[in-house]
Design a protein around this motif. Structure first.
Motif: not given
Length: 236
Positions: A153-162
């Motif tokens: 989001v806006a170049g910032q990585a989002c931490e999500l599980t698989a």
């Protein structure tokens, strides 16, 4: 018959682990600990590996430069698929690697099972003659990279599980359509998740926390009371 792979990685213990794991699935992993050794192997006459697993951080040369040299080479070497291993949470390295011609990337630390799945996906696309370029779903400032399995989001990585990534892709690929919980669970069947409606709600809440500016007032993933969820087509 085994499928030959080349792993250019200075962590010998990791390379041994990967080699043993992939060996169980019909792959033969040849290991080189430096960029110099890896490039020399690719330039040797004879058969090339079917894919190169390339670490970004090598003692003698940046992995990005290795990728650039592979793509700039003459003949078949330039067409060898490259799966790059990068530092976790560094989207810039990922973007540069893909721009230089890497076919996929995987952040460290990683699950061997996911590495195997990505290798198979890259090789399958190659065998089918399909383009290996990254498929990115873009909704305003939200980017969902299906091939790299990453969200920013806006170049910032989002931490999500698989599993959460799969849920998000399921909704995003059907943007504008209301999906019931049963439809969502059917679309991502095969993953390990208890089959209760409320479990979907919990995961959706965590996805919202990662991608929404205000998770309590979501604009991307909207609940349709009594029906399910809809991914909004129009976003920031």
């Amino acid at each position: 018959m085994t499928t030959p792979l080349l792993m250019i990685e200075d962590d010998t213990r990791l390379a041994q682990m990967v080699g043993a794991y992939l060996g169980q699935s019909g792959f033969a992993v040849e290991h080189k600990a430096t960029a110099t050794e890896g490039l020399a192997r690719l330039q040797q006459p004879g058969g090339l590996p079917e894919l190169v697993i390339l670490d970004l951080m090598l003692p003698d040369m940046d992995g990005l430069e290795v990728c650039r040299r592979i793509r700039a080479a003459q003949g078949e070497m330039a067409r060898v698929p490259v799966l790059m291993l990068t530092a976790k949470g560094d989207p810039l390295d990922r973007i540069i690697g893909l721009e230089l011609g890497a076919d996929d990337y995987l952040p460290k630390p990683f699950e061997p099972r996911e590495l195997l799945a990505r290798i198979r996906a890259v090789l399958r696309r190659r065998s089918e003659g399909a383009p290996v370029a990254t498929q990115v779903l873009r909704f305003g400032s939200l980017d969902i990279d299906r091939d790299a399995r990453s969200v920013t989001v806006a170049g910032q990585a989002c931490e999500l599980t698989a599993y959460q990534f799969d849920l998000l892709v399921t909704l995003a690929e059907r943007a504008g359509r209301v999906l019931s919980r049963d439809q969502i669970m059917e679309a991502v069947r095969g993953r390990e998740l208890e089959a209760f409606d409320r479990s979907i709600d919990v995961h959706m809440g965590r996805i919202r926390a990662a991608i929404e500016a205000d998770p309590k007032n979501p604009k991307r993933i909207v609940t349709v009371r009594g029906a399910g969820y809809v991914f909004a087509k129009q976003q920031d």
